[in-house]
Design an enzyme around this catalytic site. Sequence first.
Site, PDB file in Angstrom:
ATOM      1  N   CYS A   2       0.814  -1.211   0.000  1.00  0.00           N
ATOM      2  CA  CYS A   2       0.000   0.000   0.000  1.00  0.00           C
ATOM      3  C   CYS A   2       0.847   1.259   0.000  1.00  0.00           C
ATOM      4  O   CYS A   2       1.944   1.287   0.552  1.00  0.00           O
ATOM      5  CB  CYS A   2      -0.875   0.027   1.234  1.00  0.00           C
ATOM      6  N   ARG A  27       5.619  -0.558  -5.850  1.00  0.00           N
ATOM      7  CA  ARG A  27       5.552  -1.308  -4.603  1.00  0.00           C
ATOM      8  C   ARG A  27       4.656  -2.543  -4.722  1.00  0.00           C
ATOM      9  O   ARG A  27       4.718  -3.430  -3.871  1.00  0.00           O
ATOM     10  CB  ARG A  27       4.996  -0.411  -3.489  1.00  0.00           C
ATOM     11  N   TRP A  74      -2.689  -2.949  -1.473  1.00  0.00           N
ATOM     12  CA  TRP A  74      -2.276  -4.345  -1.625  1.00  0.00           C
ATOM     13  C   TRP A  74      -3.074  -5.099  -0.566  1.00  0.00           C
ATOM     14  O   TRP A  74      -2.889  -4.880   0.630  1.00  0.00           O
ATOM     15  CB  TRP A  74      -0.775  -4.458  -1.371  1.00  0.00           C
ATOM     16  N   ASN A  98      -2.237   2.444   5.444  1.00  0.00           N
ATOM     17  CA  ASN A  98      -1.272   1.358   5.204  1.00  0.00           C
ATOM     18  C   ASN A  98      -1.123   0.600   6.510  1.00  0.00           C
ATOM     19  O   ASN A  98      -1.054   1.225   7.563  1.00  0.00           O
ATOM     20  CB  ASN A  98       0.114   1.912   4.852  1.00  0.00           C
ATOM     21  N   GLY A  99      -0.987  -0.718   6.450  1.00  0.00           N
ATOM     22  CA  GLY A  99      -0.764  -1.490   7.679  1.00  0.00           C
ATOM     23  C   GLY A  99      -1.962  -2.370   8.006  1.00  0.00           C
ATOM     24  O   GLY A  99      -2.825  -2.618   7.155  1.00  0.00           O
ATOM     25  N   GLU A 478      18.591 -18.652  -3.089  1.00  0.00           N
ATOM     26  CA  GLU A 478      18.223 -17.464  -3.864  1.00  0.00           C
ATOM     27  C   GLU A 478      17.725 -17.856  -5.258  1.00  0.00           C
ATOM     28  O   GLU A 478      16.726 -17.317  -5.746  1.00  0.00           O
ATOM     29  CB  GLU A 478      19.429 -16.513  -3.929  1.00  0.00           C
ATOM     30  N   LYS A 482      13.919 -17.083  -6.676  1.00  0.00           N
ATOM     31  CA  LYS A 482      13.659 -16.339  -7.920  1.00  0.00           C
ATOM     32  C   LYS A 482      12.704 -17.131  -8.822  1.00  0.00           C
ATOM     33  O   LYS A 482      11.788 -16.578  -9.391  1.00  0.00           O
ATOM     34  CB  LYS A 482      14.965 -16.060  -8.688  1.00  0.00           C
ATOM     35  N   GLU A 485       9.097 -17.091  -7.278  1.00  0.00           N
ATOM     36  CA  GLU A 485       8.341 -15.833  -7.288  1.00  0.00           C
ATOM     37  C   GLU A 485       8.033 -15.340  -8.690  1.00  0.00           C
ATOM     38  O   GLU A 485       7.026 -14.675  -8.902  1.00  0.00           O
ATOM     39  CB  GLU A 485       9.019 -14.752  -6.448  1.00  0.00           C
ATOM     40  N   HIS A 501      18.794 -37.251   3.453  1.00  0.00           N
ATOM     41  CA  HIS A 501      18.016 -37.244   4.695  1.00  0.00           C
ATOM     42  C   HIS A 501      16.544 -36.924   4.453  1.00  0.00           C
ATOM     43  O   HIS A 501      15.853 -36.475   5.357  1.00  0.00           O
ATOM     44  CB  HIS A 501      18.657 -36.261   5.684  1.00  0.00           C
ATOM     45  N   LYS A 601       6.743  -5.067  -3.780  1.00  0.00           N
ATOM     46  CA  LYS A 601       8.170  -4.749  -3.733  1.00  0.00           C
ATOM     47  C   LYS A 601       8.590  -4.414  -2.309  1.00  0.00           C
ATOM     48  O   LYS A 601       9.645  -4.817  -1.855  1.00  0.00           O
ATOM     49  CB  LYS A 601       8.451  -3.562  -4.664  1.00  0.00           C
TER      50      LYS A 601
HETATM   51  O1  M6R Z   1      13.328  -4.445   0.770  1.00  0.00           O
HETATM   52  P1  M6R Z   1      13.876  -5.701   1.423  1.00  0.00           P
HETATM   53  O2  M6R Z   1      15.236  -6.054   0.931  1.00  0.00           O
HETATM   54  O3  M6R Z   1      13.832  -5.617   2.926  1.00  0.00           O
HETATM   55  O4  M6R Z   1      12.888  -6.838   0.999  1.00  0.00           O
HETATM   56  C1  M6R Z   1      13.022  -8.124   1.536  1.00  0.00           C
HETATM   57  C2  M6R Z   1      12.231  -9.139   0.729  1.00  0.00           C
HETATM   58  O5  M6R Z   1      10.878  -8.814   0.748  1.00  0.00           O
HETATM   59  C3  M6R Z   1      12.698  -9.214  -0.727  1.00  0.00           C
HETATM   60  O6  M6R Z   1      14.064  -9.472  -0.829  1.00  0.00           O
HETATM   61  C4  M6R Z   1      11.930 -10.320  -1.469  1.00  0.00           C
HETATM   62  O7  M6R Z   1      12.260 -11.565  -0.969  1.00  0.00           O
HETATM   63  C5  M6R Z   1      12.214 -10.214  -2.975  1.00  0.00           C
HETATM   64  N1  M6R Z   1      10.995 -10.057  -3.704  1.00  0.00           N
HETATM   65  C6  M6R Z   1      12.909 -11.399  -3.537  1.00  0.00           C
HETATM   66  O8  M6R Z   1      13.199 -11.238  -4.891  1.00  0.00           O
END
Ligand code: M6R
Length: 606
Positions: A2, A27, A74, A98-99, A478, A482, A485, A501, A601
């Site tokens: 938001c 965002r 959002w 927001n929140g 990582e 990727k 997401e 395991h 974001k």
């Molecule tokens: O703004 P930040 O680095 O604190 O965000 C943390 C995560 O939300 C962010 O890295 C998220 O995992 C990404 N979308 C991954 O690509």
Amino acid sequence: MCGIVGITSNKPVSSSIINSLKKLEYRGYDSAGIATLLEGKINEFKCEGRVKTLENNISKIKMLGTVGIGHVRWATHGVPSTLNAHPHSSESVSVVHNGIIENSSTLKKFLVEKGHIFKSQTDTEVIVHLITEYLKDNDLKTSILKMLKKLHGSFALGIIFKDEPDLIIGARRGSPLAVGYGPNENYLGSDSYALKSMTNKISYLNDGEFCVLKKNSVDFFDENGKKINKKILELSSEEGNYDKGDYKHFMAKEIEEQPTTIKNCVNEYIDKINKDINLLNFPWKQNEINSIKLIGCGTAYHSCLMAKHWFEQLTDLDISADIASEFRYRKNKFKKDNLYIFVSQSGETADTFAALDLCNKNDMKTCSVVNVVESSIARDSNFVLPIHCGPEIGVASTKAFLGQMLVLYFFSLKLAYLRKEINKEKYLKKIQTLLKLPDLVKKTLETETQIQSSCNSFVDAKGSMFLGRGASFPIALEGALKLKELAYIHAEGYPAGEMKHGPLALIENGMPVVVIAPRDKYYNKTISNMQEVIARGAKVLLITNKSNDEILSENIWQTVEVENIEDDLLPFLITIPLQKLAYHSALKKGYDIDKPRNLAKSVTVE
Ligand code: M6R
């Protein structure tokens, strides 16, 4: 997530609000809305979908009010819909939020008993009805104070009132909120970026504070309603590049920018004349720190894990890496010689911010590694290490990940040297190698064509695994994140040695498995683990570094070789084909790469 904008002016505000909302689009959001006040009437327009749709709708009716609030939502409470979009209004008041209001159901019950009728499924609507209720018997300031005292949870609010033709209230607990100052107008924004096109003069609200904006004045109050003074800060004029240029997606551009962002960061931290790493104004002596705790979420957490590896290799410090949402509720043992490092691209992530706040309240040493230096996390930490990446717009973090790792590597190397855990010769050699990194990152981008041809197997797969050991394990996590997401493919990052395991049971004929095996001290072990998955039918995409030695296995489906560099720095190069893999898999599936479903974001709620 938001975003809030508010403007009070001597001219119509709707088009400026829309422009600021566009700045907040990155965002991630699902609906948008605006409310302005004209001749004692609140006019509210909302829609599901994009700000552009909102803009088209209101252009037909010409919104003329000189005070107004806008929002991109959002969804948290209630589905994404026009009805649940903000602002929420009664006849007398309109609110953007927001929140999350955690006690909204209790408050709703109380308000329904008093005869209030709710239109939406949101938690926000209780704020509207609470203010409306209190305004019956109280003046405006008392009503706001009473309402704020009733709310549990985190929030940033923007509020306008039917009977106040030149007034916006802003209030903050948990979620960030900024005030901007202009000529004959003043602004409210969930971050300074939303206001940057209108002003570079900004103040930030602290937790519990609220503000009263009029076009020619701004007053700030603490949680008891006592007037307080605020510093006005000047934002840097550095605009950053928010344009996709010729790229199809921000993510593609941000991946390609990495040689430049790495170079910028190297130039900021490495003093080439004195051959030294500069951590300017580092406030503590090295003997005041015996333990380092790294904290972040998502990709930022992965860079914490990576840094844990480097700190362990290079120093004798006691190191841990933690997920912010876990850390903040854990029974922590706060000790004077601990240094807490918070890693966040946006600097606004709610859980990371709450973890920092907890450390500050316990009088700990705090340091942040951020991209946005004006962010809440940067402002509230004792010491800030910027990553100098420029704006990252794609929801998937790419160049910020490399930037975070790089700054954390600088930090570990410098501490190791200051603590005499590595000698000068080794230190200088590592600095020399760092200078080569931008060019090698650039060369590694050429692995793209090879990676593109691997995508089909991932796109059609039920699931996939990413395996690595040592420094390659955080990179496996990582790479899997990727792919999840962006391409919505189930992907698990796993330490290669753990497969026997349990997870080995998942391997079946044709399952794509990424094995990360640079020729480091884990190489032979990882290759054995790779053979085990191949023997069970896995289609292995092996990522390693170039060498004249042969790879010790047949039946590898595909091999991608990155450039050669000292082991410490290989994770920077190995990350790149994994970013490309996720990007091209999502592209093949036709997904919205810069705005993947359900994600935002900047994660400003818990
Ligand atoms: O703004 P930040 O680095 O604190 O965000 C943390 C995560 O939300 C962010 O890295 C998220 O995992 C990404 N979308 C991954 O690509």
